[in-house]
Design a protein around this motif. Structure first.
Motif, short mmCIF file in Angstrom:
data_model
loop_
_atom_site.label_atom_id
_atom_site.label_comp_id
_atom_site.label_asym_id
_atom_site.label_seq_id
_atom_site.Cartn_x
_atom_site.Cartn_y
_atom_site.Cartn_z
N ILE A 3 -30.50 16.15 -14.55
CA ILE A 3 -30.70 16.19 -13.10
C ILE A 3 -29.64 15.34 -12.41
N GLU A 4 -29.41 15.67 -11.16
CA GLU A 4 -28.51 14.92 -10.31
C GLU A 4 -29.31 14.48 -9.09
N ILE A 5 -29.24 13.21 -8.78
CA ILE A 5 -29.84 12.67 -7.56
C ILE A 5 -28.67 12.11 -6.76
N GLU A 6 -28.34 12.80 -5.69
CA GLU A 6 -27.12 12.48 -4.95
C GLU A 6 -27.38 12.43 -3.46
N LYS A 51 -25.66 24.30 -11.13
CA LYS A 51 -26.59 23.48 -10.36
C LYS A 51 -27.73 24.34 -9.85
N SER A 54 -31.75 22.34 -4.60
CA SER A 54 -32.02 20.95 -4.22
C SER A 54 -33.45 20.81 -3.72
N THR A 58 -32.48 15.79 -5.07
CA THR A 58 -32.51 15.99 -6.52
C THR A 58 -32.35 17.47 -6.86
N ARG A 59 -31.59 17.74 -7.92
CA ARG A 59 -31.48 19.11 -8.42
C ARG A 59 -31.03 19.09 -9.88
N GLU A 115 -24.41 8.80 -6.59
CA GLU A 115 -25.43 9.30 -7.50
C GLU A 115 -26.36 8.15 -7.83
N SER A 118 -32.88 7.21 -8.82
CA SER A 118 -34.07 7.75 -8.17
C SER A 118 -33.76 7.92 -6.68
N GLU A 119 -34.51 8.77 -6.01
CA GLU A 119 -34.24 9.02 -4.59
C GLU A 119 -34.45 7.79 -3.73
#
Length: 152
Positions: A3-6, A51, A54, A58-59, A115, A118-119
């Motif tokens: 996962i990517e949290i950006e 990807k 979103s 997060t995605r 990145e 966590s959000e």
């Protein structure tokens, strides 16, 4: 699952400019609302990235190194114009930031991404950071390929 949290922000100042830059060329083999498939040449390296959708910041993200020659051939198959930018990577108060300076049809756009684990991870905002655009789809690179910044 990867996962990517950006989070993404506009850039308003210039203090980030001390960081060296790497030229990027990227295009999209698929820009469906449920998934994007991107090919990217970043300096002397190349990647294929998938990807997902979103949800907040997060995605799902799956990224694989590929030979540069393969990436160059895949760029010719991409849907729409390529994204050209220079990426500058720097650390501010322990947090790594990527600042993208766009060229071509997206010239004038400068965006910073961070990145996170966590959000809700706290971070110190650099002085050069402007408005947050994480949830504004116009700033997704996949959208900038078909709806460039200079034509807004």
């Amino acid at each position: 699952m990867a996962i990517e949290i950006e989070r993404k922000f506009l850039v308003t100042g210039t203090a980030w400019q001390q960081a060296p830059g790497v030229p990027y060329r990227q295009g999209y083999l698929n820009r469906d609302k449920t998934r994007t498939v991107r090919v990217r040449v970043a300096g002397d390296a190349a990647f294929l990235t998938i990807k997902g959708v979103s949800v907040g910041a997060t995605r799902a993200e799956f990224e694989y190194p590929i030979p540069v020659a393969d990436a160059q051939a895949l760029l010719a198959l991409c849907d729409g114009p390529l994204i050209e930018k220079t990426r500058h990577v720097l650390t501010h108060e322990g947090t790594v930031w990527e600042v993208d300076v766009f060229a071509g049809d997206n010239a004038g756009l400068v965006v910073a991404e961070v990145e996170l684990a966590s959000e809700d991870q706290p971070f110190v905002r650099p002085d050069w950071l402007g408005a947050e655009v994480t949830h504004d789809a116009r700033y997704f690179n996949s959208n900038l390929a078909s709806h460039p910044f200079t034509k807004w």
